[in-house]
Design an enzyme around this catalytic site. Structure first.
Site, PDB file in Angstrom:
ATOM      1  N   SER A 276      34.284  35.161 -95.223  1.00  0.00           N
ATOM      2  CA  SER A 276      35.902  35.349 -95.291  1.00  0.00           C
ATOM      3  C   SER A 276      35.701  36.743 -95.334  1.00  0.00           C
ATOM      4  CB  SER A 276      36.637  35.222 -96.202  1.00  0.00           C
ATOM      5  OG  SER A 276      36.660  35.448 -97.471  1.00  0.00           O
ATOM      6  N   ASP A 277      36.767  37.523 -94.460  1.00  0.00           N
ATOM      7  CA  ASP A 277      36.713  39.126 -94.935  1.00  0.00           C
ATOM      8  C   ASP A 277      37.452  39.736 -96.130  1.00  0.00           C
ATOM      9  OD1 ASP A 277      37.200  42.446 -94.503  1.00  0.00           O
ATOM     10  OD2 ASP A 277      38.219  41.678 -92.890  1.00  0.00           O
ATOM     11  N   TRP A 278      37.565  40.065 -97.145  1.00  0.00           N
ATOM     12  CA  TRP A 278      37.224  40.763 -98.587  1.00  0.00           C
ATOM     13  C   TRP A 278      38.747  40.006 -98.753  1.00  0.00           C
ATOM     14  CZ3 TRP A 278      33.169  40.463 -96.917  1.00  0.00           C
ATOM     15  CH2 TRP A 278      31.834  41.039 -97.631  1.00  0.00           C
ATOM     16  N   ALA A 279      38.847  38.934 -99.056  1.00  0.00           N
ATOM     17  CA  ALA A 279      40.058  38.300-100.302  1.00  0.00           C
ATOM     18  C   ALA A 279      40.514  38.624 -99.095  1.00  0.00           C
ATOM     19  CB  ALA A 279      40.681  39.336-100.661  1.00  0.00           C
TER      20      ALA A 279
END
Ligand SMILES: *[C@@H]1O[C@H](CO)[C@@H](O)[C@H](O)[C@H]1NC(C)=O
Ligand SMILES: *[C@@H]1O[C@H](CO)[C@@H](O)[C@H](O)[C@H]1NC(C)=O
Ligand SMILES: *[C@@H]1O[C@H](CO)[C@@H](O)[C@H](O)[C@H]1NC(C)=O
Ligand SMILES: *[C@@H]1O[C@H](CO)[C@@H](O)[C@H](O)[C@H]1NC(C)=O
Ligand SMILES: *[C@@H]1O[C@H](CO)[C@@H](O)[C@H](O)[C@H]1NC(C)=O
Ligand SMILES: *[C@@H]1O[C@H](CO)[C@@H](O)[C@H](O)[C@H]1NC(C)=O
Ligand SMILES: *[C@@H]1O[C@H](CO)[C@@H](O)[C@H](O)[C@H]1NC(C)=O
Length: 914
Positions: A276-279
């Site tokens: 995933s991208d961050w969060a």
């Protein structure tokens, strides 16, 4: 001719339908389950075998540890997974950025992606990737978070376009593939990001008050434009793909089963792991079933101390919501990427710290109660990469205008260098965190796609040194707003060189009112007025632009006192040296613009959505394939400078276009089924064994794999999941799938094109011939780039340009057969020096299309059996958001009902009736 008849008789319904349906607000992605499991093959077999052996010995908790980040700032890298202490296996280290090692010292600041693209050099794409990979390796990084092909560059104002390569998918695809091979060749896993349609910064994130925007996209454009470079990345063997913040068709990028399961893992046969991208993860079960393999940085929000995975993933395995095979597939994919690039021999301990420049510090930045140690060993990984950086700087500088031989300079009597952009940031090149300001010369944009400069050669310093060598009088002036003084400095100089810029970056930083995306396409800091003022006092004014993309240059183009214009982009640490080499002819300009220079922002036909148009904001990609030059061509708009344009200090002529038909086999749609989902090892289902060990002393804010009291293990009911999502049965392959990057027949070479390029000038030079193709259909762009090369040619000599035409290059995506087809529309091949200077042309002989599409597509059952229903009433697990009770993929019957609009319509096997 017969052509008209043939055209109307073979109209492809899908192509027309796509154009009509377009992209619409509120549209949803079809569900696609189960998530395809890794099967190896095509260069992955050794890695897969090693990964299976490794994962088979792991416990449930250890597998979960591989999938889940320990939380923001939990360890030294920007992303870190849990470890397997029992096997002395440390967690994975994920580190930004696409242009070097972020948050570290003694590293190189490479040219941005957009500059790299402007070299049009596969050799330099690869060399830069390899140099960056080796720097990451030397710091102990497992995964370099790059390269970027999302954003692709739909809108010129898009804040992060410069991190990627070009709005042309073919140029970007080749740059992606070579960069990935370079990085992974250095023993580091590359990460193709951000998947997909993450084309602007405004509204990209989910916030406490709003869902992220949805990029709404039709199937044809998806394949022909935005997916194309990701297909190249997968074909190049990329080990990881990062799913994006935005929604696609109203489903989040990290839980959209259609984009992840159907397109990426099934059709493109991606064997690595999705992080995933961050969060960007917004649900636990839903993301796992939709194909996410690793959550970064692991916590729900930065330092929230809770995770959708970690203990929750352990619980959802134990309570039967996520099948073991899905977790095993995550772990095997992650470890396969590790073995594929040779991490098992390349790995060294992480020897830098993202959160402090101090030598000594806390091992876990947020926990000052433990582990004070040396965290920065200050390992110098720069090698001789400065040379490569200077070379790419030269090779990426586009000479847009050069009147009366103004350039190159030759021992001018006097030189005036003007503009803040020529000068250093008085606070130093790293004065603004994540380069979040525009002070002094611009050599990279802002955001996470940056590094700390080891040094930055300002143009004024390199030019002053050159002037000293030449005995030229030298003057410089840095204030962009005191136009009188700038004019006085310029007035009597033999040449006045004005430096100007335009900046952009990632949306979490706002610079001068620009929230990532640019607010306008004019120069920053009074740049246009400065150029006009200097040109009014010096008839030999040369403009150098450091910009993140196009700016409006029509006024300077038409100003007779502006004798030359150069685009130097974002060249990295050797900026001043590289531009001096070009200005003084020590290197002959060879770059070509990788985007179109329109005369007005309206010319692009698309723009950033700056103001919410609903909740979630809907971004309809109704322009389809028509972005950048494809739009300018379609709308008949003359740009200032076209895509592919760039001058040299010599001239080239083009002749003798030849097209050689190759003996490719017929295109065979992939058929058959996968094996059943494998599992690796058995799982200990004891709650006690999977809970926090007694007396456990955890790191603060750290995410662990253990069950905790807040995590339900089994409350006696079943958690509803999408139909088929738990199935481990063999699954049908897709006709366009079957190999990394899609059906291997797509990459068969059908023709080889050659042309003779002659250097007719007096100096040696490098020319970038470009091959464009007209696919000929009513919905096709006038021309599309399909090949290029960079040829070094000595004065008076010739070289042969050679480009292959692969099957994909002359195919269209057909939404009905869900496959690529070669239409019967007449196809024309062009070779030229830009997208609007197409010196050579030949019609492709349709009889030679070679087989086209056989048409027994077999894409039935894999779309899922209709909608996944109405389960939005509980929080966060498989909902794409919390307030979409009437939307989203869960509720959508999708294509499942008619799973088999498969191809008994092999309409185009007969490419050429004309
Ligand atoms: C988006 O929705 C449209 C309309 O339903 C569909 O044709 C297209 O395939 C979808 N694309 C993705 C990526 O979900
Ligand atoms: C999971 O990873 C954490 C962080 O590295 C480590 O402390 C813990 O021991 C690991 N758990 C297991 C079961 O290996
Ligand atoms: C599991 O997810 C729930 C819901 O988001 C959250 O409240 C809880 O803290 C999570 N558990 C762990 C151990 O992170
Ligand atoms: C299984 O565990 C997951 C993760 O904690 C949770 O969301 C789900 O509600 C649980 N299901 C059941 C039936 O306990
Ligand atoms: C770095 O060291 C200085 C001086 O010892 C100290 O004040 C500062 O807090 C340290 N910074 C970090 C992030 O540890
Ligand atoms: C465009 O934006 C830049 C940066 O914010 C600013 O300096 C410039 O004045 C703007 N141009 C116009 C015409 O407003
Ligand atoms: C069990 O957990 C699920 C998911 O959290 C919830 O919807 C359901 O109401 C719970 N059932 C019971 C009997 O507590």
């Amino acid at each position: 001719m017969l052509r008209t008849i043939a055209i109307s008789s073979v109209l492809l319904p899908g192509l027309v339908a796509a154009q009509v349906a377009g992209a619409q607000s509120g549209q949803t992605s079809p569900p696609s389950y189960p998530s395809p499991w890794m099967e190896g093959g095509n260069g992955w077999d050794d890695a897969y075998a090693k990964a299976q052996a490794f994962v088979s010995q792991l416990s449930l908790l250890e597998k979960v540890n591989l999938t889940t980040g320990v939380g923001w700032e939990g360890e030294q890298c920007v992303g870190n997974t849990g470890s397997i202490p029992r096997l002395n296996f440390r967690g994975f280290c994920m580190q930004d950025s696409p242009l070097g090692v972020r948050f570290a010292d003694l590293v190189s600041a490479f040219p941005a992606g957009i500059n790299t693209a402007a070299t049009w050099s596969r050799t330099l794409f690869n060399a830069r990737g390899n140099a960056m990979g080796s720097e990451h390796r030397g710091k102990g990084v497992d995964v370099q978070l790059g390269p970027v092909s999302g954003p692709l560059g739909r809108v010129p104002e898009g804040g992060r376009n410069w991190e990627g390569f070009s709005p042309d998918p073919v140029l970007t695809g080749i740059a992606m593939a070579e960069t990935i091979k370079g990085i992974q060749g250095a023993g580091v896993i590359a990460c193709a990001k951000h998947y997909i349609l993450n084309e602007q910064e405004h509204f990209r994130d989910k916030s406490s008050t709003s869902e992220a925007s949805s990029s709404n996209m039709d199937d044809t454009t998806m394949h022909e434009t935005y997916l194309w470079p990701f297909a190249d990345a997968v074909k190049a063997g990329v080990g990881s793909v990062m799913c994006s913040y935005n929604q696609i068709n109203n489903s989040y990028g990290c839980q959209n089963s259609y984009t992840l399961n159907h397109i990426l893992k099934n059709e493109l046969d991606f064997q690595g792991f999705v992080m995933s991208d961050w969060a960007a993860q917004h649900a636990g079960v839903a993301s796992a079933l939709a194909g996410l393999d690793m959550t970064m940085p692991g916590d729900q929000g930065f330092d929230s101390n809770t995770s959708y995975w970690g203990g929750n993933l352990t619980a959802s395995i134990l309570n039967g919501t996520i099948p073991q095979w899905r977790l095993d597939d995550m772990a095997v994919r992650i470890m396969s990427a590790y073995f594929k690039v040779g991490r098992d021999s390349a790995r060294i301990p992480v020897n830098f710290d993202s959160w402090t420049t101090n030598t000594t510090g806390y091992l876990h930045a947020l926990d000052p109660t433990r582990d004070v140690q040396v965290v920065n060993q200050h390992v110098n990984v720069q090698d001789d990469h400065a040379k490569l950086i200077r070379q790419i700087g030269q090779r990426s500088t586009v000479l847009l205008k050069n009147t009366n031989g103004a350039l190159p300079l030759h021992m001018p009597a006097s030189v005036a260098v003007i503009g803040e952009d020529a000068h250093s940031n008085p606070g130093g090149p790293n004065n603004c965190s994540d380069r979040g300001c525009d002070i002094g010369t611009l050599a990279m944009g802002w955001g996470s796609g940056t590094v700390n400069f080891p040094y930055l050669v300002a143009p004024v310093d390199a030019l002053r040194a050159q002037a000293a060598t030449d005995n030229s009088r030298f003057a410089n002036y840095s204030n962009n707003y005191d136009l009188k003084s700038a004019q006085m400095t310029a007035a009597n100089a033999s040449v006045a060189i004005v430096f100007v810029n335009s900046d952009s970056g990632e949306g979490y930083i706002t610079v001068d009112g620009n929230a990532g995306d640019r607010n306008n396409l004019t120069l920053w800091g009074n740049g246009d007025a400065l150029v006009a003022a200097v040109a009014s006092s010096n008839k030999n004014t040369i403009v150098v632009m450091h910009t993140v993309g196009p700016v409006i240059v029509e006024a300077m183009k038409n100003n007779p006192n502006v004798s030359a214009i150069l685009w130097a982009g974002l060249p990295g640490q050797e900026s001043g040296n590289a531009i001096t080499d070009i200005l003084y002819g020590k290197a002959n300009p060879a770059a070509k613009s990788v985007f179109t220079w329109g005369k007005d922002r309206a010319d692009w036909g698309v723009d950033v959505l700056y103001t919410a148009n609903g909740s979630p904001p809907q971004i309809d990609f109704t322009e389809g394939n028509f972005i950048d030059y494809r739009h300018f061509d379609q709308a008949g708009i003359a740009p200032s400078y076209e895509f592919g344009f760039g001058l040299s200090y010599t001239n080239f002529s083009y002749s003798n276009l030849q097209i050689q038909k190759q003996n490719a086999a017929a295109y065979v749609p992939t058929t058959g089924q996968t094996k059943a989902a494998p599992t690796f090892g058995t799982i200990d289902t004891s709650v006690a064994d999977n809970s926090y060990p007694p007396g456990f002393d955890g790191v603060k804010f750290y995410i662990y794999p253990y069950l905790d009291s807040t995590t339900p293990v089994n409350n006696g009911t079943k958690t509803p999941v999408p139909p088929n999502s738990q199935s481990s049965s063999p699954q049908p392959k897709l006709p366009a799938g079957g190999a990394p990057g899609g059906n291997s027949g797509l990459y068969d070479v059908l023709y080889t094109v050659t042309a003779k390029i002659t250097n007719t000038g007096k100096v040696d030079g490098i020319e970038v011939p470009q091959m464009y193709i007209s696919l000929g259909g009513p919905n096709d762009p006038k021309i599309v780039l399909r090949g290029f090369d960079d040829l070094s040619i000595k004065a008076g000599q010739s070289a042969t340009f050679k480009a292959d035409i692969q099957r994909r290059d002359i195919s269209n995506w057909d939404t009905v057969s869900q496959n690529w087809v070669i239409s019967s529309y007449p196809k024309t091949v062009y070779v030229g020096s830009s997208s609007r200077n197409l010196q050579l042309k030949a019609v492709l002989n349709g009889n030679n299309y070679n087989g086209g599409y056989g048409g027994n597509g077999n894409n039935g059952g894999n779309y899922g059996n209709g909608g996944y229903g109405n389960n939005n009433n509980n929080n966060n697990y498989y909902n794409n958001n919390n307030n979409n009770n009437n939307g989203g993929w869960e509720n959508h019957g999708g294509e499942g009902n008619n799973g088999g609009h498969d191809g008994n319509n092999g309409q185009s096997g007969d490419g050429g009736h004309w």
